[in-house]
Design an enzyme around this catalytic site. Structure first.
Site, PDB file in Angstrom:
ATOM      1  N   TYR A  61      95.325  22.158  28.604  1.00  0.00           N
ATOM      2  CA  TYR A  61      95.856  20.569  29.704  1.00  0.00           C
ATOM      3  C   TYR A  61      95.863  21.897  31.198  1.00  0.00           C
ATOM      4  O   TYR A  61      96.023  22.723  31.899  1.00  0.00           O
ATOM      5  CB  TYR A  61      97.754  20.517  29.746  1.00  0.00           C
ATOM      6  CG  TYR A  61      98.417  19.627  30.296  1.00  0.00           C
ATOM      7  CD1 TYR A  61      96.925  18.645  31.099  1.00  0.00           C
ATOM      8  CD2 TYR A  61      98.795  18.627  28.994  1.00  0.00           C
ATOM      9  CE1 TYR A  61      97.411  17.030  30.994  1.00  0.00           C
ATOM     10  CE2 TYR A  61      98.440  16.878  29.569  1.00  0.00           C
ATOM     11  CZ  TYR A  61      97.928  16.617  30.542  1.00  0.00           C
ATOM     12  OH  TYR A  61      98.016  15.173  30.256  1.00  0.00           O
ATOM     13  N   GLU A  63      95.081  20.034  34.531  1.00  0.00           N
ATOM     14  CA  GLU A  63      95.064  19.652  35.615  1.00  0.00           C
ATOM     15  C   GLU A  63      94.765  20.291  36.928  1.00  0.00           C
ATOM     16  O   GLU A  63      95.006  21.277  37.487  1.00  0.00           O
ATOM     17  CB  GLU A  63      95.962  19.282  36.054  1.00  0.00           C
ATOM     18  CG  GLU A  63      96.323  17.824  35.582  1.00  0.00           C
ATOM     19  CD  GLU A  63      98.053  16.718  35.865  1.00  0.00           C
ATOM     20  OE1 GLU A  63      97.949  15.747  35.545  1.00  0.00           O
ATOM     21  OE2 GLU A  63      98.262  17.735  36.878  1.00  0.00           O
ATOM     22  N   ASP A 207      72.903   5.042  40.051  1.00  0.00           N
ATOM     23  CA  ASP A 207      74.047   5.371  38.940  1.00  0.00           C
ATOM     24  C   ASP A 207      72.861   5.648  37.885  1.00  0.00           C
ATOM     25  O   ASP A 207      72.074   5.177  37.204  1.00  0.00           O
ATOM     26  CB  ASP A 207      75.059   4.375  38.576  1.00  0.00           C
ATOM     27  CG  ASP A 207      75.560   4.243  37.557  1.00  0.00           C
ATOM     28  OD1 ASP A 207      75.539   4.936  36.777  1.00  0.00           O
ATOM     29  OD2 ASP A 207      76.143   2.980  36.787  1.00  0.00           O
ATOM     30  N   THR A 233      76.291   9.595  32.836  1.00  0.00           N
ATOM     31  CA  THR A 233      76.685  10.554  31.891  1.00  0.00           C
ATOM     32  C   THR A 233      75.689  10.923  30.760  1.00  0.00           C
ATOM     33  O   THR A 233      75.157  11.573  31.563  1.00  0.00           O
ATOM     34  CB  THR A 233      76.696   9.496  30.558  1.00  0.00           C
ATOM     35  OG1 THR A 233      75.493   8.688  30.411  1.00  0.00           O
ATOM     36  CG2 THR A 233      76.809   7.689  31.352  1.00  0.00           C
ATOM     37  N   LYS A 236      73.526  10.259  26.946  1.00  0.00           N
ATOM     38  CA  LYS A 236      72.143   9.993  26.597  1.00  0.00           C
ATOM     39  C   LYS A 236      71.529  10.636  25.877  1.00  0.00           C
ATOM     40  O   LYS A 236      71.307  11.498  25.395  1.00  0.00           O
ATOM     41  CB  LYS A 236      72.222   8.555  27.857  1.00  0.00           C
ATOM     42  CG  LYS A 236      73.571   7.696  27.861  1.00  0.00           C
ATOM     43  CD  LYS A 236      72.780   6.736  28.891  1.00  0.00           C
ATOM     44  CE  LYS A 236      74.160   5.355  28.860  1.00  0.00           C
ATOM     45  NZ  LYS A 236      75.472   5.512  29.120  1.00  0.00           N
ATOM     46  N   ARG A 242      80.439  12.867  24.847  1.00  0.00           N
ATOM     47  CA  ARG A 242      80.465  11.665  25.615  1.00  0.00           C
ATOM     48  C   ARG A 242      81.536  11.929  27.031  1.00  0.00           C
ATOM     49  O   ARG A 242      82.220  12.604  26.729  1.00  0.00           O
ATOM     50  CB  ARG A 242      81.758  10.657  25.262  1.00  0.00           C
ATOM     51  CG  ARG A 242      80.900   9.489  25.285  1.00  0.00           C
ATOM     52  CD  ARG A 242      81.573   8.573  23.307  1.00  0.00           C
ATOM     53  NE  ARG A 242      80.296   9.167  22.996  1.00  0.00           N
ATOM     54  CZ  ARG A 242      79.886   7.321  23.004  1.00  0.00           C
ATOM     55  NH1 ARG A 242      79.180   6.812  24.610  1.00  0.00           N
ATOM     56  NH2 ARG A 242      78.091   7.913  22.280  1.00  0.00           N
TER      57      ARG A 242
HETATM   58  C1  LIG Z   1      73.837   2.522  34.381  1.00  0.00           C
HETATM   59  C2  LIG Z   1      75.526   2.600  33.476  1.00  0.00           C
HETATM   60  N1  LIG Z   1      76.273   3.056  34.525  1.00  0.00           N
HETATM   61  C3  LIG Z   1      77.476   2.993  33.901  1.00  0.00           C
HETATM   62  C4  LIG Z   1      78.043   3.443  32.527  1.00  0.00           C
HETATM   63  C5  LIG Z   1      79.370   3.572  32.070  1.00  0.00           C
HETATM   64  O1  LIG Z   1      79.311   4.424  30.974  1.00  0.00           O
HETATM   65  P1  LIG Z   1      80.856   4.850  29.762  1.00  0.00           P
HETATM   66  O2  LIG Z   1      80.317   3.945  29.204  1.00  0.00           O
HETATM   67  O3  LIG Z   1      79.961   6.066  29.633  1.00  0.00           O
HETATM   68  O4  LIG Z   1      81.954   3.777  30.606  1.00  0.00           O
HETATM   69  C6  LIG Z   1      76.164   2.930  31.619  1.00  0.00           C
HETATM   70  C7  LIG Z   1      76.614   2.541  30.084  1.00  0.00           C
HETATM   71  O5  LIG Z   1      75.305   2.532  29.501  1.00  0.00           O
HETATM   72  C8  LIG Z   1      75.440   2.637  32.319  1.00  0.00           C
HETATM   73  O6  LIG Z   1      74.283   2.108  31.558  1.00  0.00           O
END
Ligand SMILES: Cc1ncc(COP(=O)(O)O)c(C=O)c1O
Length: 414
Positions: A61, A63, A207, A233, A236, A242
């Site tokens: 743990y 935090e 993003d 993320t 990918k 993950r």
């Molecule tokens: C552009 C974008 N943002 C956010 C996410 C969310 O990722 P997660 O599934 O890990 O929450 C994805 C997932 O494919 C994504 O393609």
């Protein structure tokens, strides 16, 4: 010990302890290694990443942040998080990295929490054009708590309409602009987004969940110099565990960290953070750069072959690891196509298409490239896929061809 032996040893432990679950694990391993993984968001992590994920760091743990935890005994896991943070900062040239986000969605939630108040207006790619759920879906916190306005892509070209972005920004004066998509196959012009954001006094959030692995390998432009906050993320193209991460300048570091913990998350997942450190270490190697470029070369080859087979490839091709295509000219809609291909052992997703209501197909080459496939195999895949969609190849026969193809490219060679 070879990778296969290590995996077998893990499976043996489970077989003895929990045969029921072991069956499930082995069945999934079998599925992954006997079918073709073309889901654009997936990859095969390295054995080293899997080892970190299955390590005793999962027990701890933690935090808070290194040196400032709410739990005792964190001095060792602090080293893992510091390593992950340092490697992420070095890899992407960012002043600050937060590696605790449990997922891409958690990273986006934290970015909004750092910069916005409920009710603020946000401009993002509309969901019908490839925006993610976190970009304003009414089914998601984003659509419930913020006032999202969607920009689109040109119906003909499939390209982001930067003029529309500017017009909507001038009209709505959003507090933040989000650039990033689940299905956009071309490079995003981050400088253009920055210019619009500056003009209307908005934050720019990139993003970059999809392209961040390509960025790491030098195969795609980086959003880091342009965006106030970059979310991504790690699972990918980046090929890590993950999870999510956030990059920003030092002026936003404290706000971002507090937005992750304690605002939106609890204890950090130290085994995942260790896995992220491993993946960042792998991503800085020349081998990973070669991989990232091959991913793009494979996607381009696959796109060209699907177009030659009669599918309508959005934007006419791709700059990245993913492509989207309309199979309608072959007499089948996206949903039916996905089912037929699944029966043939070709696993991919449906997606929205820029020019209408019909669903298309989204394909990615990150996983197959990790397996070692190159342009020649992409031609075979394109022909197999088109044969199944046209109805000329029986899915059961295609499944045998798929099995033979993937048998030559095991994801975890012994
Ligand atoms: C552009 C974008 N943002 C956010 C996410 C969310 O990722 P997660 O599934 O890990 O929450 C994805 C997932 O494919 C994504 O393609």
């Amino acid at each position: 010990m070879s990778v296969t032996h290590a995996l077998e040893a893990d499976a043996d432990v489970l077989r003895r302890q929990d045969p029921e679950l072991a069956e499930i694990l082995l069945a999934e391993r079998h599925r992954q290694s006997t079918t073709l993984q073309l889901i654009a968001a997936e990859n095969f992590t390295s054995p080293a990443v899997l080892a970190a994920l299955g390590s005793p760091l999962a027990n701890k743990y933690a935090e808070g942040y290194p040196g400032a935890r709410h739990h005792g005994g964190c001095e060792i896991v602090d080293l893992a998080e510091r390593l992950a943070v340092q490697r992420a900062q070095d890899l992407f040239g960012a002043e600050h990295a937060n590696v605790q986000s449990h997922s891409g969605s958690s990273a986006v939630l934290a970015a909004y929490a750092a910069l916005l108040r409920p009710g603020d207006s946000v401009l993002a790619l509309g969901l019908p054009y490839g925006g993610h759920l976190t970009h304003g879906s009414p089914a998601n916190f984003s659509g419930r708590w913020f006032d999202f306005v969607g920009y689109g892509v040109d119906a003909e070209t499939g390209l982001i309409d930067y003029d529309q972005v500017r017009t909507l920004a001038r009209t709505h004066r959003p507090k933040a602009i989000v650039c990033g998509s689940i299905a956009y196959p071309r490079h995003i012009d981050y400088a253009a987004f920055r210019e619009v954001a500056d003009e209307v006094g908005a934050y720019l959030i990139a993003d970059a969940a999809h392209p961040m692995g390509l960025v790491a390998g030098g195969a795609a432009p980086s959003p880091v110099p342009y965006a106030d906050i970059v979310c991504a993320t790690t699972h990918k193209v980046l090929r890590g565990p993950r999870g999510g991460m956030i990059l920003c300048g030092s002026e936003l570091a404290e706000r971002v960290d507090r937005a992750v913990f304690p605002f939106t998350q609890g204890g950090a997942q130290m085994h995942t953070i260790a896995g992220k450190a491993v993946a960042f270490g792998e991503a800085r190697t020349p081998a990973f750069a070669a991989y990232a470029h091959q991913v793009v070369a494979n996607a381009r080859t696959l796109a060209a072959h699907l177009a030659a087979e009669g599918l309508v490839v959005t934007t006419g091709g791709t700059d990245t690891h993913l492509l989207t295509a309309d199979p309608a000219p072959l007499g089948v809609d996206g949903r039916t196509a996905r089912g037929r291909l699944a029966a043939a052992g070709i696993v991919l997703d449906c997606c929205a298409l820029p020019h209408g209501d019909a669903r298309g197909l989204r394909l990615g080459t990150a996983a197959v490239t990790t397996q070692g496939m190159a342009e020649g195999e992409m031609r075979t895949v394109g022909a197999l896929l088109a044969g199944v969609l046209r109805g000329g190849t029986d899915p059961a026969v295609a499944r045998e061809s798929v099995r033979e193809l993937v048998a030559g490219f095991p994801p975890y060679p012994g």
